[in-house]
Design an enzyme around this catalytic site. Structure first.
Site, PDB file in Angstrom:
ATOM      1  N   ASP A  10       0.834  -1.201   0.000  1.00  0.00           N
ATOM      2  CA  ASP A  10       0.000   0.000   0.000  1.00  0.00           C
ATOM      3  C   ASP A  10       0.869   1.251   0.000  1.00  0.00           C
ATOM      4  O   ASP A  10       0.565   2.244  -0.646  1.00  0.00           O
ATOM      5  CB  ASP A  10      -0.905   0.018   1.237  1.00  0.00           C
ATOM      6  N   ALA A  11       1.960   1.180   0.766  1.00  0.00           N
ATOM      7  CA  ALA A  11       2.825   2.358   0.883  1.00  0.00           C
ATOM      8  C   ALA A  11       3.458   2.692  -0.470  1.00  0.00           C
ATOM      9  O   ALA A  11       3.523   3.859  -0.873  1.00  0.00           O
ATOM     10  CB  ALA A  11       3.904   2.109   1.928  1.00  0.00           C
ATOM     11  N   TYR A  61       2.218   1.971  -3.361  1.00  0.00           N
ATOM     12  CA  TYR A  61       1.136   2.507  -4.192  1.00  0.00           C
ATOM     13  C   TYR A  61       0.921   3.985  -3.868  1.00  0.00           C
ATOM     14  O   TYR A  61       0.830   4.829  -4.754  1.00  0.00           O
ATOM     15  CB  TYR A  61      -0.148   1.711  -3.949  1.00  0.00           C
ATOM     16  N   ASP A  62       0.876   4.285  -2.563  1.00  0.00           N
ATOM     17  CA  ASP A  62       0.652   5.673  -2.151  1.00  0.00           C
ATOM     18  C   ASP A  62       1.740   6.602  -2.670  1.00  0.00           C
ATOM     19  O   ASP A  62       1.476   7.743  -3.038  1.00  0.00           O
ATOM     20  CB  ASP A  62       0.584   5.762  -0.616  1.00  0.00           C
ATOM     21  N   SER A 106     -36.001  -6.298 -17.067  1.00  0.00           N
ATOM     22  CA  SER A 106     -35.784  -7.124 -15.882  1.00  0.00           C
ATOM     23  C   SER A 106     -35.944  -8.583 -16.287  1.00  0.00           C
ATOM     24  O   SER A 106     -36.121  -8.890 -17.455  1.00  0.00           O
ATOM     25  CB  SER A 106     -36.730  -6.720 -14.758  1.00  0.00           C
ATOM     26  N   LEU A 107     -35.865  -9.474 -15.330  1.00  0.00           N
ATOM     27  CA  LEU A 107     -35.887 -10.894 -15.657  1.00  0.00           C
ATOM     28  C   LEU A 107     -37.166 -11.539 -15.167  1.00  0.00           C
ATOM     29  O   LEU A 107     -37.636 -11.240 -14.077  1.00  0.00           O
ATOM     30  CB  LEU A 107     -34.706 -11.597 -14.977  1.00  0.00           C
ATOM     31  N   GLU A 123     -25.243 -18.336 -13.803  1.00  0.00           N
ATOM     32  CA  GLU A 123     -24.383 -17.519 -12.935  1.00  0.00           C
ATOM     33  C   GLU A 123     -25.207 -16.994 -11.771  1.00  0.00           C
ATOM     34  O   GLU A 123     -26.427 -17.073 -11.794  1.00  0.00           O
ATOM     35  CB  GLU A 123     -23.776 -16.366 -13.750  1.00  0.00           C
ATOM     36  N   LYS A 169     -27.327 -14.695  -9.334  1.00  0.00           N
ATOM     37  CA  LYS A 169     -28.142 -13.489  -9.460  1.00  0.00           C
ATOM     38  C   LYS A 169     -27.789 -12.602  -8.275  1.00  0.00           C
ATOM     39  O   LYS A 169     -28.166 -12.872  -7.143  1.00  0.00           O
ATOM     40  CB  LYS A 169     -29.625 -13.832  -9.447  1.00  0.00           C
ATOM     41  N   ASP A 195     -27.603  -9.580  -5.703  1.00  0.00           N
ATOM     42  CA  ASP A 195     -28.671  -8.781  -5.118  1.00  0.00           C
ATOM     43  C   ASP A 195     -28.147  -7.396  -4.752  1.00  0.00           C
ATOM     44  O   ASP A 195     -27.858  -7.097  -3.607  1.00  0.00           O
ATOM     45  CB  ASP A 195     -29.202  -9.505  -3.877  1.00  0.00           C
ATOM     46  N   TYR A 224     -21.851  -8.268 -15.861  1.00  0.00           N
ATOM     47  CA  TYR A 224     -22.315  -9.580 -16.317  1.00  0.00           C
ATOM     48  C   TYR A 224     -22.991  -9.611 -17.677  1.00  0.00           C
ATOM     49  O   TYR A 224     -23.342 -10.672 -18.153  1.00  0.00           O
ATOM     50  CB  TYR A 224     -23.222 -10.245 -15.290  1.00  0.00           C
ATOM     51  N   LYS A 232     -29.110 -17.898 -18.905  1.00  0.00           N
ATOM     52  CA  LYS A 232     -29.165 -17.158 -20.170  1.00  0.00           C
ATOM     53  C   LYS A 232     -28.781 -18.083 -21.310  1.00  0.00           C
ATOM     54  O   LYS A 232     -27.841 -18.873 -21.181  1.00  0.00           O
ATOM     55  CB  LYS A 232     -28.164 -16.004 -20.168  1.00  0.00           C
ATOM     56  N   LYS A 237     -34.903 -18.441  -8.717  1.00  0.00           N
ATOM     57  CA  LYS A 237     -34.627 -17.899  -7.387  1.00  0.00           C
ATOM     58  C   LYS A 237     -34.487 -18.976  -6.323  1.00  0.00           C
ATOM     59  O   LYS A 237     -34.997 -20.079  -6.483  1.00  0.00           O
ATOM     60  CB  LYS A 237     -35.777 -16.971  -6.990  1.00  0.00           C
ATOM     61  N   CYS A 258     -49.321   7.672  20.836  1.00  0.00           N
ATOM     62  CA  CYS A 258     -47.957   7.511  20.324  1.00  0.00           C
ATOM     63  C   CYS A 258     -47.013   7.197  21.487  1.00  0.00           C
ATOM     64  O   CYS A 258     -47.006   7.923  22.482  1.00  0.00           O
ATOM     65  CB  CYS A 258     -47.524   8.789  19.614  1.00  0.00           C
ATOM     66  N   CYS A 301     -44.861  10.418  22.223  1.00  0.00           N
ATOM     67  CA  CYS A 301     -45.369  11.713  22.698  1.00  0.00           C
ATOM     68  C   CYS A 301     -46.790  11.658  23.243  1.00  0.00           C
ATOM     69  O   CYS A 301     -47.296  12.651  23.758  1.00  0.00           O
ATOM     70  CB  CYS A 301     -45.299  12.747  21.577  1.00  0.00           C
ATOM     71  N   CYS A 357     -48.233   8.949  13.835  1.00  0.00           N
ATOM     72  CA  CYS A 357     -48.364   9.977  14.865  1.00  0.00           C
ATOM     73  C   CYS A 357     -48.365  11.323  14.147  1.00  0.00           C
ATOM     74  O   CYS A 357     -47.403  11.669  13.478  1.00  0.00           O
ATOM     75  CB  CYS A 357     -47.194   9.892  15.845  1.00  0.00           C
ATOM     76  N   CYS A 360     -43.581  15.629  18.460  1.00  0.00           N
ATOM     77  CA  CYS A 360     -43.236  14.302  18.956  1.00  0.00           C
ATOM     78  C   CYS A 360     -41.717  14.165  19.016  1.00  0.00           C
ATOM     79  O   CYS A 360     -41.018  14.390  18.029  1.00  0.00           O
ATOM     80  CB  CYS A 360     -43.830  13.267  18.006  1.00  0.00           C
TER      81      CYS A 360
HETATM   82  S1  IVH Z   1     -28.664 -10.614 -16.763  1.00  0.00           S
HETATM   83  C1  IVH Z   1     -32.173  -8.601 -19.515  1.00  0.00           C
HETATM   84  N1  IVH Z   1     -27.270 -11.468 -14.802  1.00  0.00           N
HETATM   85  O1  IVH Z   1     -31.413  -9.025 -11.501  1.00  0.00           O
HETATM   86  C2  IVH Z   1     -31.687  -9.024 -18.233  1.00  0.00           C
HETATM   87  N2  IVH Z   1     -29.008  -9.923 -14.308  1.00  0.00           N
HETATM   88  O2  IVH Z   1     -34.773  -8.713 -12.456  1.00  0.00           O
HETATM   89  C3  IVH Z   1     -30.246  -9.348 -18.291  1.00  0.00           C
HETATM   90  N3  IVH Z   1     -29.138  -9.306 -11.938  1.00  0.00           N
HETATM   91  O3  IVH Z   1     -32.013  -5.933 -11.944  1.00  0.00           O
HETATM   92  C4  IVH Z   1     -29.769  -9.365 -16.935  1.00  0.00           C
HETATM   93  N4  IVH Z   1     -27.476 -10.564 -11.274  1.00  0.00           N
HETATM   94  O4  IVH Z   1     -29.813  -6.441 -13.126  1.00  0.00           O
HETATM   95  C5  IVH Z   1     -28.290 -10.676 -15.157  1.00  0.00           C
HETATM   96  N5  IVH Z   1     -25.876 -12.289 -13.182  1.00  0.00           N
HETATM   97  C6  IVH Z   1     -26.893 -11.495 -13.524  1.00  0.00           C
HETATM   98  C7  IVH Z   1     -27.602 -10.732 -12.597  1.00  0.00           C
HETATM   99  C8  IVH Z   1     -28.667  -9.941 -13.022  1.00  0.00           C
HETATM  100  C9  IVH Z   1     -28.407  -9.701 -10.897  1.00  0.00           C
HETATM  101  C10 IVH Z   1     -30.237  -8.335 -11.801  1.00  0.00           C
HETATM  102  C11 IVH Z   1     -30.605  -7.540 -12.982  1.00  0.00           C
HETATM  103  C12 IVH Z   1     -32.025  -7.099 -12.672  1.00  0.00           C
HETATM  104  C13 IVH Z   1     -32.514  -8.226 -11.835  1.00  0.00           C
HETATM  105  C14 IVH Z   1     -33.484  -9.051 -12.642  1.00  0.00           C
END
Ligand code: IVH
Length: 687
Positions: free
Chosen positions: A47-48, A50-51, A96-97, A128, A130, A132, A242, A306, A330, A424, A427, A440, A446
């Protein structure tokens, strides 16, 4: 690793040219070590060391500011705060998925693809985790990071480029050692916090007297959407890439190749992904990940499946919400059974009364849980849980878990049904029902709410009273020095000097900071009141439109809706708040302390010529600081944003402008120097 010595070897007699070469070399070296540290987790220098490199680069850039580039490794510390995050359209919509917890749904998905694609396409799937977190789009033009955008509604998101630049695992420039860089790359990734980093962040917040975050996802999207990128820089964010959304100047055939390309270009990618051939392979990956889930340092809520081949994706297309070539499989949320010892009610800053169950401590997915939210009155009624009941609780990425349901026990006598209190707990005011919530209404009196209100009132974007933080507000309320907002203006120095944490000087400073604010911009005062739905921008628009506080207090919903950006939902919320007799009384008392409001200059007949125009500032000017100019432009109805796009009307370029100038030129945006700016402002400088 040695630091190049600018005086050694190269002797052109031109110190600027030598500096330029050294800056280039140092930048490249720092980029490499940054990548090794944040992406590969395999640092090669201390680190040093790098700094040392970092400071040498900083020193050179300070000496030759004209050589400072936007993508320099030193430019990750954050920039001046902005007023709002401008909206920008995604290069390609971020869908979204489709998701399910059922293996049967995965089977149906596979069968649908089989029918649609026939035999000529080999059905391979990339599986892969998902992740969060908060999904974002990153755009690279000619290999340089040009934009970071939150998902937003999928079509339009918020421009968070300045914030994304502070995230170390995001390359500011693509690596080209392993693979040529494309002319355009738009990708999708997930911003997240590692659990270990999240826990450390929360610990630090608790130590500092701040509220801890509820879960890593909320903390992440909060950090990502900060107006002050210096705050984002201080939060432990990571981005895992991803999905390639759009690509020019390179070709990809499969999703797996896309992930490898993203990794080659310098991104963190999911640490486990596989290419599988059938539903059995998908199920095995799902099982394995679910089993290992508690050992990961990040939250996942399932796996993503996918189609590996990219060409058929176009043929399959998407519904309005999700692509037909992918789905999320999921995990079951983590659940445990335990007993409720007690139910109590907590009062939040906005006055919402939340029933909370105190539980016999139980471990859920590696975390010991001893309380769970029962949400609100209706949820409580629906679930009918009582003190002493056995309940199933679940933790879905949250620190505070939820009570899912009661577990019936035969032959056991139950306690009394719980009902929300008639006063409440903070208060004593009788609460009111707002939809499923119990609130409240004593918003300014409050104690639980007053502390939060005081902090908000004094915050930088509102009344900007230095020294009125969380700790001080709590002290004032607990000691009964402040029973309502107006009391703040009656505080005397001698009352404070005896308090813990106050000296003579700090007491004097705080009192004078408060008193000075009797003369304040109307917009700041409005923001400070914490009217629901009224943030800085709406407050400014209301002030500019009504130009008088009484006018706003009396305005009907229709009159409010005449203001730019105020819709029916907002006007109703504003009215309900202002019509509440207690709120009204608290505001009367506040007004009795005598305020003189500063109003924005009136808009000239026919409107200001700058109204609605979008400005971007870069470089330094002689006659104005950045903040001054911003204010000046905003007073004339213009908007000042952080990055140049086709929607930008003017770029104001001062000395040593950054890459924004080049961007403006490439997009054909009008560029003004200080002289041009002054002409536009209709003055020859500052008054
Ligand atoms: S692929 C068209 N891969 O999960 C969708 N999405 O409702 C292609 N998410 O907000 C997305 N991990 O962003 C993909 N490995 C992953 C993911 C991923 C999380 C998210 C995505 C979206 C939600 C799906």
């Amino acid at each position: 690793m040695t630091i190049p010595d600018p005086t050694a070897g190269i002797d052109t007699g031109d110190p600027r040219a030598a500096a330029s070469r050294e800056i280039e070399a140092l930048s490249e070296e720092l980029r490499l070590h940054n990548h090794l540290y944040y992406v590969e987790a395999a640092p090669r220098i201390s680190d040093a060391a790098y700094d040392d490199l970092f400071r040498r680069l900083q020193a050179l850039e300070a000496e030759f500011p004209e050589l400072l580039r936007d993508d320099s490794p030193t430019q990750r510390v954050g920039a001046e705060p902005r007023d709002g995050l401008p909206s920008v359209a995604h290069v390609v919509p971020m869908l979204s998925l489709d998701s399910s917890q059922e293996l049967d749904a995965v089977r149906r998905f596979d069968e649908r693809l089989e029918r649609a694609l026939g035999d000529e396409v080999v059905r391979e799937y990339v599986v892969e985790p998902k992740l969060d977190g908060a999904s974002i789009e990153l755009v690279y033009e000619q290999g340089i990071l040009s934009r970071g955008v939150t998902r937003g509604n999928g079509v339009v998101g918020e421009d968070v480029t300045e914030n994304v630049r502070t995230i170390r695992s995001v390359p500011l420039r693509l690596r080209e050692e392993k693979r040529p860089i494309p002319t355009l790359l738009s990708l999708r990734g997930e911003a997240l916090m590692y659990l270990s980093a999240f826990e450390a962040l929360n610990e630090a917040r608790i130590m500092a007297g701040d509220e801890p975050y509820q879960n890593p996802r909320n903390a992440t999207s909060g950090a990502l959407r900060q107006l002050d990128s210096r705050i984002t820089a201080s939060r432990p964010l990571t981005v895992i890439a991803y999905d390639v959304l759009a690509l020019e100047g390179a070709e990809l055939e499969t999703d797996a190749e896309g992930i490898r390309a993203l990794s080659d270009w310098g991104f963190l990618v999911p640490d486990r992904f596989e290419v599988v051939r059938d539903v059995d392979g998908i199920a095995a990956f799902h099982r394995a990940y679910d089993r290992d889930r508690d050992d990961l340092d990040y939250e996942i809520d399932g796996i993503v499946i996918k189609l590996n081949a990219l060409a058929p994706r176009r043929r399959l297309g998407s519904t309005s919400h999700h692509p037909r070539w992918a789905m999320a499989f999921k995990f079951e949320p983590r659940k445990e059974v335990t007993r409720i010892d007690k139910i109590f009610v907590s009062v939040g800053r906005t006055g919402v009364l939340t029933p909370v169950a105190l539980l016999r401590p139980v471990e859920v997915g590696g975390v010991t849980v001893s309380r769970a939210s029962l949400h609100n009155r209706e949820e409580l009624l629906r679930k009918d849980v009582r003190e002493g009941d056995l309940v199933r609780i679940q933790r879905a990425g949250d620190v505070i878990p939820q009570v899912v349901e009661r577990v019936p026990e035969e032959g056991r006598e139950r306690g009394e049904a719980f009902s929300m209190p008639e006063s409440c707990p903070s208060c004593g005011t009788p609460p009111v029902e707002r939809g499923p919530f119990t609130v409240c209404p004593n918003h300014f009196g409050c104690a639980a709410q007053l502390k939060g209100r005081l902090v908000h009132f004094g915050s930088r974007h509102a009344m900007d009273i230095e020294g009125l933080g969380e700790e001080t507000a709590t002290l004032f309320v607990n000691l009964g020095l402040v029973k309502e907002l107006a009391d703040l203006f009656d505080l005397r120095e001698d009352q404070l000097t005896s308090l813990e944490g106050f000296g003579e000087l700090s007491a004097r400073n705080l009192i004078s900071a408060i008193q000075r604010r009797r003369n304040v911009e109307l917009a700041r005062f409005l923001t400070g009141l914490g009217i629901p739905e009224v943030g800085v921008t709406v407050a400014r628009d209301l002030a500019a439109h009504f130009r008088d506080f009484e006018g706003i207090r009396r305005a009907t919903e229709e009159e409010l809706e005449a203001v730019h950006g105020v819709g029916p939902k907002m006007s109703a919320a504003i009215r309900t708040f202002l019509d509440d007799p207690r709120v009204s009384e608290a505001i009367d008392h506040l007004e009795d302390r005598g305020f003189e409001f500063i109003l924005p200059p009136p808009v000239a007949e026919g409107g200001s010529p700058l109204a609605g125009k979008v400005f971007v500032l870069t470089g330094t000017l002689d006659g104005y600081t950045r903040d001054e100019l911003k204010e000046l432009l905003q007073e004339r109805g213009a908007r000042v944003t952080g990055s140049v796009s086709a929607k930008t009307d003017y770029v104001i370029a001062g000395d040593s402008p950054g890459s924004k100038l080049a961007k403006a030129r490439s997009l054909g945006v009008q560029v003004l120097d200080e002289g041009g700016l002054n002409k536009l402002l209709g003055s020859s400088g500052r008054a």
